[in-house]
Design an enzyme around this catalytic site. Structure first.
Site, PDB file in Angstrom:
ATOM      1  N   ASP A   1      -1.317   1.490   3.006  1.00 37.00           N
ATOM      2  CA  ASP A   1      -1.922   2.824   3.022  1.00 37.00           C
ATOM      3  C   ASP A   1      -2.624   3.149   4.335  1.00 37.00           C
ATOM      4  OD1 ASP A   1      -4.031   1.095   2.775  1.00 37.00           O
ATOM      5  OD2 ASP A   1      -4.754   1.876   0.858  1.00 37.00           O
TER       6      ASP A   1
ATOM      7  N   ASP B   1      -1.119  -0.563   8.632  1.00 32.06           N
ATOM      8  CA  ASP B   1       0.012  -0.973   7.795  1.00 32.06           C
ATOM      9  C   ASP B   1       1.331  -0.404   8.294  1.00 32.06           C
ATOM     10  OD1 ASP B   1      -1.657  -2.340   6.050  1.00 32.06           O
ATOM     11  OD2 ASP B   1      -1.971  -0.601   4.765  1.00 32.06           O
TER      12      ASP B   1
ATOM     13  N   ASP C   1      -0.172  -4.450  -2.242  1.00 32.69           N
ATOM     14  CA  ASP C   1      -1.618  -4.461  -2.106  1.00 32.69           C
ATOM     15  C   ASP C   1      -2.225  -4.587  -3.505  1.00 32.69           C
ATOM     16  OD1 ASP C   1      -4.097  -4.301  -0.966  1.00 32.69           O
ATOM     17  OD2 ASP C   1      -4.082  -2.133  -0.715  1.00 32.69           O
TER      18      ASP C   1
END
Length: 956
Positions: free
Chosen positions: A686, A690, A353
């Site tokens: 997070d 996900d 990310d």
């Protein structure tokens, strides 16, 4: 419409008018459902709870441990050994002082310990679904039979009408009927940190992304402020949370590379052992012309079977992984699943990310444009320390009073607070507004001071439709001299006193500029020309192309406080102040970590929900997108990915370094596509969405600071600092662990092969009896092999550990010469020991020998054990000679060699231990001969290194 014909799925609810949704669900906005409706729908849809598929029970997990082929063979050995002891006990053939069944008990104890060890590692049940269940509210308020009642959340059904208030957790997916200033925090579901302003009156296109469905609320999210009435549309496993639970349970856990290699190792060892046992038994029967010595042959076979199984290996591997875990924790990487330590060393692709992992999660203003000039702003983080530069030269604020005017707007039109906590500058509020306060601080404008001179009296709040906000302030008296004493141009004071009220506006540059008719130039205003307008728009495009988030600022003097809801009237004829471009700055250490990845043959990939221009700018800055060229696809947006089928995505996935505007659910497809291409994937995440991708990835990495409980439970590793550089450090540790595991496997199995061949040779060369008992072999495998192996497990990393590509996670445990080394060293072990055994047998059976004639067996036992000590010292490096290495770089090896040698001598010279282990006293000449033969092992390995060096080859 009856309940039986209710539409399924939540794909269309956001595209329906409220009344249409109520009609489809046969519900009433004021009275809700009737008791009869509720019973019928409960039967049809079931309770509003997440369903868990049946997993393995604790007993099944425990029993599975004893299906390991090596443990099964040991169980068989223990039973046969116990049967032979029972026969000897019944026939009275036990030697004086011999304890029956001690071999059986010792072997079964090792089997049970290994089984328990495996159970402890594997029994950590998957808790991601349990964490999901915690996100569902236990109680909810609904309208039923025209009354507002409080019920258990699991009793909700489609068609119920919920009432929501601030602080509540939403218990089901639903279509808003009405709302008042409703804000919902959906970060756990969508990954977006900011609370979402919901609007009941919207009717959205069917293809609207989950995060943009502003007329829908979702199970597991939280009401931040306001209130609402909601029509329940989906419950249980049909909610968005339920779909995630379904995906989680559909992802099957694959064995890690280490587990696969250990299975392969067990199969090879057991198969080889059984073949060798068959050869020895057949050879013995042929040699003796029958089955007269079958009991002796069985004892030889039992000893061989015990010798081939590295009983201490599971414990050594577990301790090695645990030590690696501790080292990783010190580097802010928390390992949740022990095998993941070694698995990290096999990673070929890291999908990360952007926000907070590659970047600091701190917005920093990098560029300011006013009055046809663009200034670069220096400084890092939220510290209000930095300069304004024009063409590389620092400028003073007196030279550009427009900057001061713009900075006042940044400070006043702002709801955040900049403060210093424990020596660090921090923001309370929105990071974007925090960056504006920092910019103002660099210009000498402090919000607290200016708030007293420009007192806020009204505001037009930001909304997604308006894309701007305005603050109306009452102008207090500001003396020109006072302004000058603070380093602010006197023109600012005049500018502030032009009317009793000032409105400052910030927002989308295009929309704010479109409402501006004048421009602020120093201490005056002038009409905004079309040429200036085009230049401002061009500068906005230029900033955006660099990945900056750009805001436009304007102001307007007012004679009165505008009434509420009059923004369309008063936000006109604005005076343009300028543009501010900001960026979530990359972490300084990440550039080096990305380069280290590339040097190590690992491909970093950025996956973000941010705009593609921002993503490209950050990725290029960090070196992630350095391969970008016209020959291949390097950036994919979420919409492009959505249009691709799995085959098309698989064809492109090796070419893409950046994924932008990607929703969390796309991550699962990306991981699966990479895995189908044979890549070994680490994936960060997070949010709740996900979790399936984290579970699917070979290494799932959750964020420790921003991560949800669900993402952490689905992961293999948690980043305690949310930092990409930590992933690279952990990957390095994984490579070191795997290298050390291979090193001590070479060490342990080399001696095991030597033991097996020595035992097999004894009857074939005509020596009476078995040289080693199962108990002595267990001692060697657990203590003599185990202690030095543990010491080798903490061998420091080699200098080139991150300068080579990752070894294939699918490579055999015997790859890159390990198998040939084990066989070669095992044969050398056997040759040395068999030569000693032959000499010792002749020595102890010579005429006039005063000692016990079975002392030759103890000499064989001692030689094998001490030879392993030389092996442990020499095997620390594949290429460096021992004399070239620092003996204190791994003090544990020296300590293990000394301690193990002393323990082995105690078995020979301490009477109680000698009796228990069945050893015999050796005189100094015999001990000296054992040490001399043992030293040959060390000499051979060092000679191999010299030979390889002469041949110009390097061992791997």
């Amino acid at each position: 419409m009856s309940a039986n014909s209710l539409p399924e799925g939540a794909a269309v609810w956001h595209s329906l008018e409220v009344n249409k949704a109520l009609d489809l669900l046969d519900s009433n906005a004021d009275s809700g459902l009737t008791s009869q409706d509720i019973q019928q729908r409960l039967q049809q849809y079931g309770p509003n709870e997440l369903e868990e598929t049946a997993g393995r029970s604790a007993w099944e997990i425990l029993l599975d441990q004893f299906k390991n082929i090596m443990l099964l063979m040991l169980i068989g050995v223990a039973l046969i050994s116990g049967f032979l002891d029972l026969m000897r006990l019944q026939s009275g053939n036990l030697k004086p002082g011999e304890v029956p069944f001690k071999d059986t008990i010792a072997i079964l104890a090792i089997v049970i310990l290994n089984g328990i060890l495996g159970y402890v590692q594997e029994s950590r049940a998957e808790k991601a679904l349990a964490a999901l269940k915690k996100m569902t509210s236990p109680l909810v308020r609904v309208f039923r039979d025209a009354r507002l009642v409080e019920i258990a959340a699991k009793e909700l059904v489609p068609g119920d009408v919920m009432q929501l208030e601030a602080g509540m957790q939403i218990a089901a997916d639903g279509r808003l009927i009405e709302e008042s200033n409703l804000q919902v925090r959906e970060s756990a579901l969508t990954g977006e940190a900011e609370a979402v302003n919901k609007q009941a009156t919207l009717k959205l296109p069917e293809e609207t992304d989950l995060g943009d469905r502003l007329n829908i609320v979702f199970q597991g999210t939280e009401v931040v402020q306001g209130r609402a009435k909601v029509l329940v549309t989906n419950t249980g496993m049909t909610t968005e949370l339920g779909k995630i639970a379904t995906m989680l349970q559909a992802v099957e856990s694959e064995p890690t590379p280490l587990q696969q290699r250990m299975t392969q190792l067990g199969n090879v060892l057991v198969t080889g052992s059984l073949i060798l046992v068959a050869i020895v038994v057949a050879g013995g029967v042929i040699q003796d012309g029958g089955f007269k010595n079958i009991q002796e042959l069985l004892e030889v076979s039992l000893s061989m079977a015990v010798a081939v199984v590295p009983e201490g290996l599971p414990a050594v591997i577990t301790v090695t992984l645990a030590l690696g875990t501790q080292r990783m924790v010190r580097q802010n990487a928390l390992i949740r699943k022990l095998p993941a330590v070694e698995t990290l060393g096999s990673v070929t692709t890291i999908c990360s990310d952007k926000t907070g992992t590659l970047t600091q999660n701190k917005m920093v203003v990098q560029s300011v444009s006013t009055n046809d000039k663009t200034f670069r702003v220096t400084g890092e983080g939220y510290a209000p320390i930095g300069d304004f530069q024009l063409d590389g030269q620092k400028i003073s604020l007196e030279e550009s009073p427009e900057i001061s005017a713009l900075s006042v707007a940044c400070a006043v039109c702002n709801d955040s607070v900049l403060q210093k906590e424990q020596g660090e500058w921090a923001i309370l509020g929105d990071p974007t507004e925090g960056a504006l306060l920092t910019l103002a601080g660099k210009a000498g404008i402090e919000k607290d001071q200016w708030s007293s001179k420009l007192t806020r009296v009204a505001e037009f709040p930001f909304s997604s439709e308006r894309k701007r906000m305005s603050v109306i302030s009452q102008v207090q008296q500001v003396a020109t001299g006072e302004a000058s004493s603070r380093g602010v141009d006197p023109a600012i004071a005049g500018f502030l006193q032009s009317e009793p009220y000032l409105m400052f506006t910030k927002g989308s540059p295009e929309l704010t500029l479109g409402r501006s008719t004048q421009i602020h130039l120093g201490n005056r205003t002038a009409p905004l020309t079309e040429k200036q307008r085009q230049k401002i728009l061009a500068e906005n495009d230029q900033m955006a192309s660099k990945g900056l988030r750009v805001l436009g600022f304007a102001y307007k003097p007012l004679a009165q406080i505008p009434p509420e809801g009059s923004d369309e009237v008063f936000e006109q004829d604005l005076v343009w102040l300028g543009l501010v471009g900001m960026l979530d700055a990359p972490r300084p250490e990440v550039r080096l970590a990305v380069q280290e990845c590339r040097d190590a043959g690992i491909r970093p990939v950025m996956i973000t929900g941010d705009h593609q221009l921002t993503a490209r700018a950050i990725a290029t800055d960090l070196g992630i997108a350095q391969e970008d060229n016209a020959s291949g696809v390097r950036l994919l947006t979420g919409q492009e990915l959505q249009r691709m089928n799995d085959q098309e995505l698989e064809q492109n996935v090796d070419l893409v370094s950046i994924y932008a505007r990607v929703s969390p659910e796309h991550k699962l497809r990306i991981v699966q596509a990479l895995q189908r291409r044979g890549r070994f994937v680490a994936m960060t995440g997070d949010g709740v969405n996900d979790a399936p991708a984290l579970k699917q990835a070979d290494i799932g990495i959750a964020m420790g600071i921003t991560g949800t409980d669900v993402s952490k439970e689905a992961s293999d590793m948690v980043l305690l600092d949310d930092n990409f550089a930590t992933i690279v450090s952990a990957t390095k540790e994984g490579r070191v662990v795997y290298t050390n595991i291979r090193r001590f496997i070479k060490y342990i199995l080399g001696s095991n092969i030597g033991e097996v061949l020595t035992i097999a040779a004894a009857p074939l060369i005509g020596l009476g009896g078995v040289p080693l008992t199962p108990l002595q072999i267990l001692w060697m495998n657990l203590v003599t092999d185990g202690l030095p192996a543990l010491a080798l497990a903490v061998e420091p990393p080699e200098p080139d550990v991150m300068k080579r590509p990752p070894f294939s996670p699918r490579e055999s445990i015997f790859a890159r010469g390990l198998g040939s080394y084990i066989i070669r060293i095992g044969i050398i072990f056997a040759i040395i020991t068999i030569a000693l055994m032959w000499w010792a047998y002749q020595h102890t059976h010579a005429a006039g020998y005063q000692g016990d004639r079975d002392a030759w067996k103890t000499m064989v036992f001692t030689t094998l054990c001490i030879a392993q000590m030389g092996h442990a010292i020499a095997i620390r490096s594949n290429n460096q000679l021992t004399i070239e290495m620092n003996p204190f770089s791994n003090i544990f090896v020296l300590a293990a060699v000394v301690v193990t040698t002393i323990l082995q001598l105690m078995l020979v010279y301490v009477p109680p231990l000698r009796d228990f282990f069945g050893t015999h006293y050796l005189n100094m000449q015999e001990l000296g001969v054992c040490i001399g033969f043992s030293a040959l092992m060390f000499v051979w390995i060092e000679a191999e290194k010299i030979f390889l060096r002469i041949m110009g080859k390097k061992a791997v």
